[in-house]
Scaffold this active site. Structure first.
Site, PDB file in Angstrom:
ATOM      1  N   HIS A  61      40.330  47.454  48.661  1.00 41.58           N
ATOM      2  CA  HIS A  61      40.471  48.961  48.260  1.00 41.58           C
ATOM      3  C   HIS A  61      39.435  49.495  47.350  1.00 41.58           C
ATOM      4  O   HIS A  61      38.650  48.572  46.861  1.00 41.58           O
ATOM      5  CB  HIS A  61      42.000  48.837  47.399  1.00 41.58           C
ATOM      6  CG  HIS A  61      41.958  48.200  46.251  1.00 41.58           C
ATOM      7  ND1 HIS A  61      41.972  46.653  45.976  1.00 41.58           N
ATOM      8  CD2 HIS A  61      42.417  48.401  44.805  1.00 41.58           C
ATOM      9  CE1 HIS A  61      41.965  46.269  44.914  1.00 41.58           C
ATOM     10  NE2 HIS A  61      42.311  47.184  44.277  1.00 41.58           N
ATOM     11  N   ASP A  65      36.482  46.833  40.603  1.00 47.08           N
ATOM     12  CA  ASP A  65      36.350  45.263  40.761  1.00 47.08           C
ATOM     13  C   ASP A  65      36.427  44.774  42.089  1.00 47.08           C
ATOM     14  O   ASP A  65      36.157  43.404  42.374  1.00 47.08           O
ATOM     15  CB  ASP A  65      37.321  44.580  39.686  1.00 47.08           C
ATOM     16  CG  ASP A  65      38.874  45.141  39.945  1.00 47.08           C
ATOM     17  OD1 ASP A  65      39.264  46.251  40.387  1.00 47.08           O
ATOM     18  OD2 ASP A  65      39.644  44.217  39.803  1.00 47.08           O
ATOM     19  N   HIS A 267      42.664  36.648  40.188  1.00 48.31           N
ATOM     20  CA  HIS A 267      42.560  37.941  39.663  1.00 48.31           C
ATOM     21  C   HIS A 267      43.287  37.918  38.354  1.00 48.31           C
ATOM     22  O   HIS A 267      44.057  38.816  37.821  1.00 48.31           O
ATOM     23  CB  HIS A 267      43.571  39.025  40.417  1.00 48.31           C
ATOM     24  CG  HIS A 267      43.194  40.357  40.212  1.00 48.31           C
ATOM     25  ND1 HIS A 267      43.960  41.116  39.342  1.00 48.31           N
ATOM     26  CD2 HIS A 267      42.129  41.413  40.951  1.00 48.31           C
ATOM     27  CE1 HIS A 267      43.294  42.502  39.346  1.00 48.31           C
ATOM     28  NE2 HIS A 267      42.398  42.552  40.343  1.00 48.31           N
TER      29      HIS A 267
HETATM   30 ZN    ZN Z   1      43.132  47.417  42.119  1.00 48.87          ZN
HETATM   31 ZN    ZN Z   2      41.624  44.308  41.028  1.00 48.47          ZN
END
Ligand code: ZN
Ligand code: ZN
Length: 301
Positions: A61, A65, A267
């Site tokens: 996406h 990041d 993450h």
């Molecule tokens: Zn995200």
């Molecule tokens: Zn992320």
């Protein structure tokens, strides 16, 4: 052997020597780069990942990041004189971003760069013996997870058995496909007497950024290993939901419900310096959980 090397395991901003999301899935013949956060090319060098092996880059996406390292990496490939083609698989809007950057910089790629816009969940492509599919996750913007599934391999010829039965090599392909062998005199020899089952194909799923979302379970059901984000610890569950992220326990619950063999979590939010509690909380729900640590290669079990 299939293994995944973690290049970045942090969320949003780089912190505590941790980097934004990126990982490399290596097969026996090539590597797939999954997400490409800022600093990915430095991490590739640090962990001695052969860049020429990377044939495909998958971007989940368009949060920074997960892709701010991409333009730099594509540009470095050009400067390094790469010639073999490269495939980028990503949400459609990324193509506009890349084209604008290359146009303004008058960048000319010496290698063929193919962009594959993800249109819908489901089958994306088959490369070598690997089928790659994608699925939607519950995130603030459109976001896709990826499933890499080795296809069923042909059976293996048992060298001693075929010699003993004097099977001509022209029949081997038929045997690999699982068929019985009919000798010139009409005798039928069962396939199992002449071949052995191939090792089972492995499945790895990258679950991208997501809220706790049981609707992803059918896509990852029974996988050998999954990577699921765990941005927060359990006491921040409400915040995780508001920000379209998951907690460590939620990641573990998904792994448990999907009956996968192994879970990797990553993450991590920059609010956490030490990560031990992530592992402890996840293992209370799903014992076969590991922290996704940068520089470590995790074999798909
Ligand atoms: Zn995200
Ligand atoms: Zn992320």
């Amino acid at each position: 052997m299939l293994g995944v090397t973690i290049l970045g395991n942090n969320s949003a901003v780089p912190a505590f020597e941790r980097h934004p999301t990126s990982q490399v899935l290596a097969t026996s013949s090539r590597s797939f780069l999954i997400d490409c956060g800022e600093g990915t090319q430095i991490q590739l060098i640090r962990y001695k990942i052969r860049r020429s092996r990377i044939s495909h880059i998958f971007i989940s996406h368009l949060h920074g990041d997960h892709y701010f390292g991409l333009v730099g990496l594509l540009n470095s490939f050009a400067l390094l004189g790469r010639q073999q083609e490269l495939h980028v698989v990503a949400p459609p809007a990324l193509q506009e971003v890349l084209e604008l950057q290359f146009k303004l910089a008058d960048t000319r790629m010496p290698y063929p760069l193919h962009f594959h816009a993800i249109q819908a969940p489901g089958h994306l492509m088959t490369i070598d013996d690997m089928e790659i599919r994608c699925f939607r996750t519950d995130h603030r913007i459109e976001c896709f997870g990826f499933v890499f599934k080795e296809q069923k391999k042909p059976r293996r010829i048992n060298a001693e058995a075929v010699q003993a039965h004097r099977v001509h090599y022209s029949a081997f392909e038929n045997l690999r496909q699982g068929n019985d062998y009919t000798a010139p005199d009409g005798t039928v020899i069962k396939n199992e007497q002449l071949t052995e089952a191939a090792p089972k194909g492995k499945t790895y799923a990258f679950c991208a950024d997501t809220r706790y979302d049981e609707s992803i379970i059918p896509a990852i059901q029974g996988a050998d290993m999954i990577y699921h984000e765990a941005t927060y610890l359990d006491n921040f569950a409400a915040q995780a939901h508001l920000r379209f992220h998951s907690t460590s326990k939620e990641a573990a619950r998904i792994a448990q419900k999907a009956q996968v063999k192994k879970l990797l979590i990553g993450h991590f939010s920059s609010r956490y310096d030490v990560l031990d509690a992530f592992e402890t909380e996840a293992r209370e729900v799903f014992p076969n959980t590991d922290l996704a640590l940068e520089g470590v290669c995790y074999r798909i079990p």
